[in-house]
Design a protein around this motif. Structure first.
Motif, PDB file in Angstrom:
ATOM      1  N   ASN A  92       0.817  -1.210   0.000  1.00 43.62           N
ATOM      2  CA  ASN A  92       0.000   0.000   0.000  1.00 43.62           C
ATOM      3  C   ASN A  92       0.853   1.263   0.000  1.00 43.62           C
ATOM      4  N   ASP A  93       2.116   1.139   0.383  1.00 48.12           N
ATOM      5  CA  ASP A  93       3.013   2.292   0.391  1.00 48.12           C
ATOM      6  C   ASP A  93       3.587   2.586  -0.990  1.00 48.12           C
ATOM      7  N   LEU A  94       3.552   1.633  -1.884  1.00 47.43           N
ATOM      8  CA  LEU A  94       4.211   1.773  -3.183  1.00 47.43           C
ATOM      9  C   LEU A  94       3.540   2.770  -4.135  1.00 47.43           C
ATOM     10  N   PRO A  95       2.226   2.767  -4.335  1.00 50.61           N
ATOM     11  CA  PRO A  95       1.621   3.716  -5.291  1.00 50.61           C
ATOM     12  C   PRO A  95       1.902   5.193  -4.992  1.00 50.61           C
ATOM     13  N   PRO A  96       1.819   5.648  -3.739  1.00 54.50           N
ATOM     14  CA  PRO A  96       2.149   7.063  -3.498  1.00 54.50           C
ATOM     15  C   PRO A  96       3.614   7.388  -3.800  1.00 54.50           C
ATOM     16  N   LEU A  97       4.513   6.437  -3.601  1.00 51.49           N
ATOM     17  CA  LEU A  97       5.922   6.672  -3.879  1.00 51.49           C
ATOM     18  C   LEU A  97       6.174   6.766  -5.384  1.00 51.49           C
ATOM     19  N   ALA A 132       4.864  10.044  -6.541  1.00 52.48           N
ATOM     20  CA  ALA A 132       5.773  11.138  -6.182  1.00 52.48           C
ATOM     21  C   ALA A 132       6.905  11.250  -7.197  1.00 52.48           C
ATOM     22  N   ALA A 133       7.449  10.124  -7.636  1.00 53.93           N
ATOM     23  CA  ALA A 133       8.521  10.149  -8.631  1.00 53.93           C
ATOM     24  C   ALA A 133       8.016  10.674  -9.974  1.00 53.93           C
ATOM     25  N   VAL A 134       6.821  10.269 -10.363  1.00 54.20           N
ATOM     26  CA  VAL A 134       6.252  10.729 -11.636  1.00 54.20           C
ATOM     27  C   VAL A 134       5.964  12.230 -11.582  1.00 54.20           C
ATOM     28  N   LEU A 158      12.211  14.637  -5.709  1.00 57.73           N
ATOM     29  CA  LEU A 158      13.455  15.302  -6.067  1.00 57.73           C
ATOM     30  C   LEU A 158      14.258  14.471  -7.055  1.00 57.73           C
ATOM     31  N   ALA A 159      14.277  13.156  -6.875  1.00 54.13           N
ATOM     32  CA  ALA A 159      14.984  12.272  -7.816  1.00 54.13           C
ATOM     33  C   ALA A 159      14.356  12.372  -9.207  1.00 54.13           C
TER      34      ALA A 159
END
Length: 99
Positions: A4-9, A12-14, A74-75
């Protein structure tokens, strides 16, 4: 970390990629138009204010107080910088200028 933590991360990168493309693409447009303008200082200062405001607001809302999201945003921003530089043909080499 759960699934469940993966989609927001990933989001964020996109968003970081999109913010970076907007920021550095806007810089490219500013340089091209500003150098040909009668008032380049106005072009550069207004563009800097708009680009910084949008980018910082984007970082603020994407992070939502979580450093992991901020780091991935930021990445993505930095990756967009490299991509725009390659598309435009800017390399890391030093350019010789006339004396």
């Amino acid at each position: 970390m759960t699934m469940n933590d993966l989609p927001p991360l990933v989001l964020a990168a996109v968003v970081g990629l999109l913010l970076g493309a907007m920021f550095f693409g806007g810089l490219l447009v500013t340089v091209r138009r500003g150098l040909a303008s009668r008032s380049p200082a106005l072009w550069f200062s207004v563009s800097l204010g708009l680009r910084m405001s949008i980018a910082l607001a984007g970082f603020y809302f994407v992070s939502d107080g979580r450093w992991e999201r901020l780091a991935l945003c930021l990445a993505g921003f930095v990756v967009a910088r490299v991509a725009v530089a390659r598309l435009v043909g800017i390399s890391g080499r030093k350019v010789r200028h006339a004396p």
